[in-house]
Design an enzyme around this catalytic site. Sequence first.
Site, PDB file in Angstrom:
ATOM      1  N   ASP A 198       0.847  -1.141   0.029  1.00 18.61           N
ATOM      2  CA  ASP A 198       0.060  -0.115  -0.042  1.00 18.61           C
ATOM      3  C   ASP A 198       0.726   1.297   0.166  1.00 18.61           C
ATOM      4  O   ASP A 198       1.553   1.639   1.104  1.00 18.61           O
ATOM      5  CB  ASP A 198      -0.788  -0.125   1.369  1.00 18.61           C
ATOM      6  N   LYS A 245       2.890  11.671  -3.450  1.00 20.33           N
ATOM      7  CA  LYS A 245       1.597  10.650  -4.205  1.00 20.33           C
ATOM      8  C   LYS A 245       0.714  11.635  -5.070  1.00 20.33           C
ATOM      9  O   LYS A 245      -0.085  11.401  -5.878  1.00 20.33           O
ATOM     10  CB  LYS A 245       1.082   9.776  -3.158  1.00 20.33           C
ATOM     11  N   GLU A 302      -7.526   0.488  -3.736  1.00 18.74           N
ATOM     12  CA  GLU A 302      -7.315   0.424  -2.395  1.00 18.74           C
ATOM     13  C   GLU A 302      -8.620  -0.145  -1.767  1.00 18.74           C
ATOM     14  O   GLU A 302      -8.666  -1.031  -0.884  1.00 18.74           O
ATOM     15  CB  GLU A 302      -6.812   1.721  -1.967  1.00 18.74           C
ATOM     16  N   ASP A 343     -12.669   5.493   3.039  1.00 15.84           N
ATOM     17  CA  ASP A 343     -11.034   5.361   3.119  1.00 15.84           C
ATOM     18  C   ASP A 343     -10.726   6.817   3.033  1.00 15.84           C
ATOM     19  O   ASP A 343     -10.616   7.418   2.231  1.00 15.84           O
ATOM     20  CB  ASP A 343     -10.344   4.596   1.844  1.00 15.84           C
TER      21      ASP A 343
HETATM   22  P1  ADP Z   1      -2.451   7.174   3.340  1.00 15.60           P
HETATM   23  O1  ADP Z   1      -3.060   5.952   3.090  1.00 15.60           O
HETATM   24  O2  ADP Z   1      -3.132   8.381   2.872  1.00 15.60           O
HETATM   25  O3  ADP Z   1      -1.088   7.237   3.453  1.00 15.60           O
HETATM   26  P2  ADP Z   1      -3.287   6.482   6.055  1.00 15.60           P
HETATM   27  O4  ADP Z   1      -4.476   5.606   5.862  1.00 15.60           O
HETATM   28  O5  ADP Z   1      -1.974   5.684   6.507  1.00 15.60           O
HETATM   29  O6  ADP Z   1      -2.949   7.420   5.040  1.00 15.60           O
HETATM   30  O7  ADP Z   1      -3.648   7.312   7.145  1.00 15.60           O
HETATM   31  C1  ADP Z   1      -2.770   8.305   7.594  1.00 15.60           C
HETATM   32  C2  ADP Z   1      -3.516   9.645   8.311  1.00 15.60           C
HETATM   33  O8  ADP Z   1      -4.155   9.101   9.277  1.00 15.60           O
HETATM   34  C3  ADP Z   1      -2.632  10.598   8.509  1.00 15.60           C
HETATM   35  O9  ADP Z   1      -3.338  11.741   8.344  1.00 15.60           O
HETATM   36  C4  ADP Z   1      -2.746  10.711  10.214  1.00 15.60           C
HETATM   37  O10 ADP Z   1      -2.500  11.941  10.724  1.00 15.60           O
HETATM   38  C5  ADP Z   1      -3.988  10.070  10.320  1.00 15.60           C
HETATM   39  N1  ADP Z   1      -4.259   9.399  11.605  1.00 15.60           N
HETATM   40  C6  ADP Z   1      -3.697   8.369  12.086  1.00 15.60           C
HETATM   41  N2  ADP Z   1      -4.035   7.993  13.446  1.00 15.60           N
HETATM   42  C7  ADP Z   1      -4.988   8.861  13.851  1.00 15.60           C
HETATM   43  C8  ADP Z   1      -5.551   9.186  14.823  1.00 15.60           C
HETATM   44  N3  ADP Z   1      -5.621   8.472  16.140  1.00 15.60           N
HETATM   45  N4  ADP Z   1      -6.443  10.281  14.909  1.00 15.60           N
HETATM   46  C9  ADP Z   1      -6.647  11.029  13.883  1.00 15.60           C
HETATM   47  N5  ADP Z   1      -5.983  10.909  12.766  1.00 15.60           N
HETATM   48  C10 ADP Z   1      -5.129   9.844  12.549  1.00 15.60           C
HETATM   49 MG    MG Z   2      -4.409   4.633   2.071  1.00 16.50          MG
END
Ligand code: ADP
Ligand code: MG
Length: 520
Positions: free
Chosen positions: A12, A74, A151, A182
């Site tokens: 991912d 990205k 995804e 998502d």
């Molecule tokens: P991506 O797939 O876009 O890389 P993710 O699914 O890994 O993203 O999510 C990352 C996002 O989730 C970040 O913006 C992070 O700050 C947010 N995030 C992760 N844990 C928490 C939480 N406990 N509360 C709020 N936001 C969160």
């Molecule tokens: Mg993601």
Amino acid sequence: MKQSSQCAVGIDLGTTFSVAAYLDSTGRPLTLINAEGDTLTPSVVLLEDYEVVVGKEAVKAMGSEMERIADCSKRDVGQRMFHKALGGRQYPPEALGGWILNKLRMDTQKQLGAYHKVVITVPAYFDEVRRKATQDAGYIAGFEVLDIINEPTAAAVAFGYHQGFLSETGAGAQRRNVLVYDLGGGTFDVTVMQIDGREFVALATDGDVRLGGRDWDQRLLDCVAEEFVRKYGLDPREDPNVEGRLWRECEEAKRTLSARQRATLSCEYRGQTVRLEITREKFEELTLDLLERTAFTTRQTLQAAGLEWSDIDRILLVGGSTRMPSVVRMLRDLSGKEPDQSVSPDEVVAHGAALHAGLLLTRHAGRAPRFQIRNVNSHSLGVVANDPQTKELRNAILIPRNTQLPAEAKRIFRTRKAGQKSILVRIVEGESAAPADCSQIGRCSVRDLPPGLPARTPIEVRFRYRENGRLSIRVKVTGTNAVLEHEIMRENSLTRDQLNSWRKYISGLPPLAQIVSEDA
Ligand code: ADP
Ligand code: MG
């Protein structure tokens, strides 16, 4: 170290975090850890003169070396260059993605042994150009990209696996409609999927490639910065390093606000300090419009799928940002149902990608859960045509959005004059009638037309949109047996030579005999 030339690995490649998973010997997806011991690797690249640092250590450098850091690359995928020069140099987003994937490859090969074949995920909303660029990033990282998978589809597959739908006994169970919401760090996607036995059918998909957790962070950051301006007439956002440090603080505070009612933020700039206490209520107020945007898209997608909330069996939460209580509440209010939080929102996509890799590899080997995916296209695909009435160029849509893939469409073009040697087909993706408002996928110039064709000879151009959202073109000259497979000359895409030299530079690996991502 295991022998694993056939190891099924899914990645991912997220806007803010990337995750790799593999299937163990029983066909179960497991998340891999990186060299730092974490399951999530920040998708952040620091380009020093003497080394390239990816992940957590690059994030740490955000307070001091911001001008050398590529973050959220990205979001620029599909553009020719990353929007910001790094240490005075410009880089294509494919190379930045390549560095991130290369780190994951190196780190995970320590656990799995050498492997090269992977499945990489893309947001369902990614257009053709961005899909191609993602495959190219994988190639640059030294991989052979078996396939790309959406995804939300990956999330639904992993969810299906964890619910036991993919097991021998679980298959044949009733049909379920799942809404995948998502919200990650940089992108938002919503997809309605139907899980029918072991078949995963996307009914409708929509999203926003520029909406994610980062926007929530930015609201906090702006709030602190504005307070600074009010108090001292100084704006900490002027200094990228100060801004980088402040962003890290805001992201932390945002996480705190998911667990607690209040958080404090502080910012130091030019000898002055601002401390601010933010309540969850205030934070939700500051970001309400962002949440509303996701609600709007969710409602629209449900409608596009031709379903009502009462038809939805599960709401699947994916992406780290769904940990925000406001998201769960909004979806509960909207649907009257309790969203499903049974799978880890950050790992589920990589798990689905690994399951898909397992499926592709077992076509040769024979193991891992079996299932089938059917996708829809997220953007209409058309060609630029001359409107005979207005004489203006317009987007003639061939395959409307949300069409089941694979889809084929053909269009007849006519030569203008006798003996014409070539025709040019311009391919666009988007909903607007004006080609300029659509994404330019590329051109296909059919040069080798047989000699001596009379004027207005029909030329049949057939588009094949594959399950993974990639496009290929076949051209047939009516009345002859000439069938030409045509490669699309893509806008903003790296050439084969450029791909190979980036691959050598970043992964140290030689070119593959055939570039997989080019075999469209
Ligand atoms: P991506 O797939 O876009 O890389 P993710 O699914 O890994 O993203 O999510 C990352 C996002 O989730 C970040 O913006 C992070 O700050 C947010 N995030 C992760 N844990 C928490 C939480 N406990 N509360 C709020 N936001 C969160
Ligand atoms: Mg993601």
